[in-house]
Structures are given as structure tokens and as C-alpha cells.
Design a protein around this motif. Structure first.
Motif, PDB file in Angstrom:
ATOM      1  N   GLY A   1       0.825  -1.185  -0.036  1.00 22.73           N
ATOM      2  CA  GLY A   1       0.087  -0.015   0.041  1.00 22.73           C
ATOM      3  C   GLY A   1       0.948   1.286   0.069  1.00 22.73           C
ATOM      4  N   LEU A   2       0.458   2.050   0.898  1.00 21.23           N
ATOM      5  CA  LEU A   2       0.823   3.712   0.835  1.00 21.23           C
ATOM      6  C   LEU A   2       1.541   4.039   2.293  1.00 21.23           C
ATOM      7  CD1 LEU A   2      -1.652   5.448  -1.155  1.00 21.23           C
ATOM      8  CD2 LEU A   2       0.681   4.885  -1.947  1.00 21.23           C
ATOM      9  N   GLY A   3       2.579   4.666   2.314  1.00 18.13           N
ATOM     10  CA  GLY A   3       3.128   5.327   3.675  1.00 18.13           C
ATOM     11  C   GLY A   3       3.459   6.901   3.494  1.00 18.13           C
ATOM     12  N   PHE A   4       3.514   7.451   4.354  1.00 17.53           N
ATOM     13  CA  PHE A   4       3.741   8.797   4.101  1.00 17.53           C
ATOM     14  C   PHE A   4       5.340   9.390   3.871  1.00 17.53           C
ATOM     15  CE2 PHE A   4      -0.225   9.718   6.067  1.00 17.53           C
ATOM     16  CZ  PHE A   4      -0.545  11.163   5.723  1.00 17.53           C
ATOM     17  N   GLY A   5       5.607   9.941   2.737  1.00 19.11           N
ATOM     18  CA  GLY A   5       6.695   9.976   2.374  1.00 19.11           C
ATOM     19  C   GLY A   5       7.495  11.409   2.582  1.00 19.11           C
ATOM     20  N   LEU A   6       8.566  11.855   1.822  1.00 21.84           N
ATOM     21  CA  LEU A   6       8.971  12.876   1.973  1.00 21.84           C
ATOM     22  C   LEU A   6       9.053  13.806   0.655  1.00 21.84           C
ATOM     23  CD1 LEU A   6      12.064  11.900   3.954  1.00 21.84           C
ATOM     24  CD2 LEU A   6      10.031  13.076   5.086  1.00 21.84           C
ATOM     25  N   GLY A   7       8.191  14.876   0.518  1.00 24.84           N
ATOM     26  CA  GLY A   7       7.996  15.451  -0.463  1.00 24.84           C
ATOM     27  C   GLY A   7       8.255  17.086  -0.462  1.00 24.84           C
ATOM     28  N   LYS A   8       7.562  17.711  -1.531  1.00 23.27           N
ATOM     29  CA  LYS A   8       7.857  19.351  -1.416  1.00 23.27           C
ATOM     30  C   LYS A   8       7.028  20.011  -0.501  1.00 23.27           C
ATOM     31  CE  LYS A   8       6.416  21.796  -4.802  1.00 23.27           C
ATOM     32  NZ  LYS A   8       6.094  22.601  -6.094  1.00 23.27           N
ATOM     33  N   ILE A   9       5.797  19.341  -0.125  1.00 26.52           N
ATOM     34  CA  ILE A   9       4.791  19.943   0.772  1.00 26.52           C
ATOM     35  C   ILE A   9       4.277  19.021   1.664  1.00 26.52           C
ATOM     36  CG2 ILE A   9       2.293  20.951   0.816  1.00 26.52           C
ATOM     37  CD1 ILE A   9       2.653  21.967  -1.978  1.00 26.52           C
TER      38      ILE A   9
ATOM     39  N   ILE B   1       3.247   8.549   0.163  1.00 26.76           N
ATOM     40  CA  ILE B   1       2.143   9.419   0.011  1.00 26.76           C
ATOM     41  C   ILE B   1       2.883  10.798   0.030  1.00 26.76           C
ATOM     42  CG2 ILE B   1       0.164  10.631   1.390  1.00 26.76           C
ATOM     43  CD1 ILE B   1      -0.403   7.738   2.413  1.00 26.76           C
ATOM     44  N   GLY B   2       2.190  11.725  -0.676  1.00 34.11           N
ATOM     45  CA  GLY B   2       2.870  13.098  -0.789  1.00 34.11           C
ATOM     46  C   GLY B   2       2.795  13.844  -2.094  1.00 34.11           C
TER      47      GLY B   2
END
Length: 228
Positions: A57-65, A85-86
Motif C-alpha cells: 500500500g502507501l506510507g507517508f513520504g518526504l516531498g515538497k509539501i 504519500i505526498g
């Protein structure tokens, strides 16, 4: 103060309106499938289509916002087979052909091109030519199958934070119902549409979320008309 806030908000909306947006939405955190849609100038570009995401599935990643997250929601980690996610920049195209006429930076996936997933390496989460001292763990960008025939580099974890995930791409699916180790995969004909549409001058981004987060995305991008 109010006037300054309004000016900043208007400027943000103007910039966002000119972005190319790839939106990937899954049903929930454990889904292995999602739906991908593309937008430019707040208008849908292609018909939406189904894609494969992480096996877990999905997990919170590290993005621009940074998006809102509760303590109980999963975080993307190295090797967890979760897609991030992000909101992420889309930074380059890669593929098996030596050259492509596209509007994005291009990486030719020759036999020496690798992506480093060794968290202790100074090259962690970077695509590089094989160095003289091989990293302990890496991924060959020239594979024996067609999965990296064409792909897009996702700007996840650009600060190379250890164990927070690496080598995240949009790429060709292994098969129709095969989830990924953390990327987002689709049919070759679908990724071709995206690659020849993307333009570095239009600030392309990936928004990858669950349905439960669409309200937050709708507030950030109000003119898209996103609905849950």
C-alpha cells in the motif's frame, strides 16, 4: 497583514494553476491499486486509468509539501514495499533508448547506470554511473525486462534521509495485477502519454494520496475541482 496574505495566496494559486499535475488516488492505505489522472491549467488532460502501487500500500513520504498525518498512519521506510504519500516533483525521464525528443531531462539507462538504495552510502537515493567502489545495495536501471523501458524519476526524499525510502519512479508495470516494491506502475502505452506530455518548464508534480486525503488536496488546489 491581511493584504500580504492575500497576495501570497493569489501568487500560489497562479503558480499551481500552471503546474502539470499527475494525481494518483488509492482507496486506502493498504490498497495495491490506484487511479491516475493528469491535469494541466486545471483541466484534465487524458482519461484516467488504473495503476499498480506498493505491495503493502502507501506510507507517508518526504516531498515538497508536508501533508497532515496522524500518529497511527504509516510512514514510508526503506524496503517496506509501500509507495510514498505526498506531493513530489517529477525530475527526469529515463529509458532504454539513447535519446528521446521530450521536454524533460533524460537519463539513458545503460548497463552502468544504477540507483543506490544503500542507506549508508553517500549516493543514497541517487541515480549515478557505477562508481569504482560499488555500494552495498543498488538497483540496475538497465533491466532484463521492460519495466524500466520508460520511467519518470519522482523527487521523493531528496535530502537523502536514511531509511526513508529511495529509487521511487513511475514505470512500466510487470503485469496488469502485479504490485510494486514502492513505485507506481502502468501500461507502456499509458506511461508514453505521460512522458511525451511532461514539460520541465511547467513544473510537473506527482500528488499521491488516499481518498481520505482528497479534502486536503482540494484546499491546496481548489481550481482542480477534486472531489472525494
Amino acid at each position: 497583514m491581511v493584504k500580504s496574505f492575500l497576495i501570497i495566496t493569489i501568487c500560489q494559486m497562479f503558480l499551481w494553476a500552471n503546474e502539470q499535475i499527475v494525481l494518483v488516488v488509492s482507496d486506502d492505505f493498504s490498497s495495491k491499486k490506484a487511479v491516475l489522472s493528469c491535469f494541466e491549467d486545471n483541466k484534465r488532460v487524458f482519461d484516467s486509468f488504473e495503476v499498480n502501487i506498493g505491495e503493502n500500500g502507501l506510507g507517508f513520504g518526504l516531498g515538497k509539501i508536508e501533508l497532515a498525518q496522524s500518529e497511527t498512519e504509516p510512514i514510508k521506510q526503506e524496503g517496506d514495499k509501500k509507495a510514498p504519500i505526498g506531493i513530489f516533483t517529477l525530475d527526469a525521464i529515463f529509458g532504454y533508448e539513447k535519446d528521446l525528443k521530450i521536454e524533460m531531462p533524460y537519463l539513458y539507462a545503460n548497463e552502468n547506470l544504477i540507483c543506490v538504495d544503500d542507506s549508508d552510502s553517500p549516493f543514497y537515493n541517487q541515480i549515478i554511473e557505477m562508481p569504482s567502489e560499488k555500494p552495498n545495495s543498488f538497483e540496475n536501471m538497465r533491466r532484463d525486462d521492460a519495466q524500466y523501458e520508460l520511467g519518470v524519476v519522482v523527487g521523493h526524499n531528496k535530502n537523502q534521509i536514511k531509511q526513508r525510502g529511495s529509487c521511487i519512479f513511475l514505470h512500466v508495470e510487470k503485469s496488469e495485477d502485479t504490485p510494486t516494491a514502492g513505485c507506481t506502475a502502468m501500461r507502456l502505452e499509458d506511461i508514453k502519454k505521460i512522458i511525451y506530455w511532461l514539460d520541465k518548464n511547467k513544473n510537473p508534480i506527482l500528488i499521491q494520496v488516499t481518498k481520505s486525503q482528497l479534502n486536503e488536496i482540494a484546499k491546496l488546489y481548489p481550481k482542480l475541482g477534486i472531489q472525494e
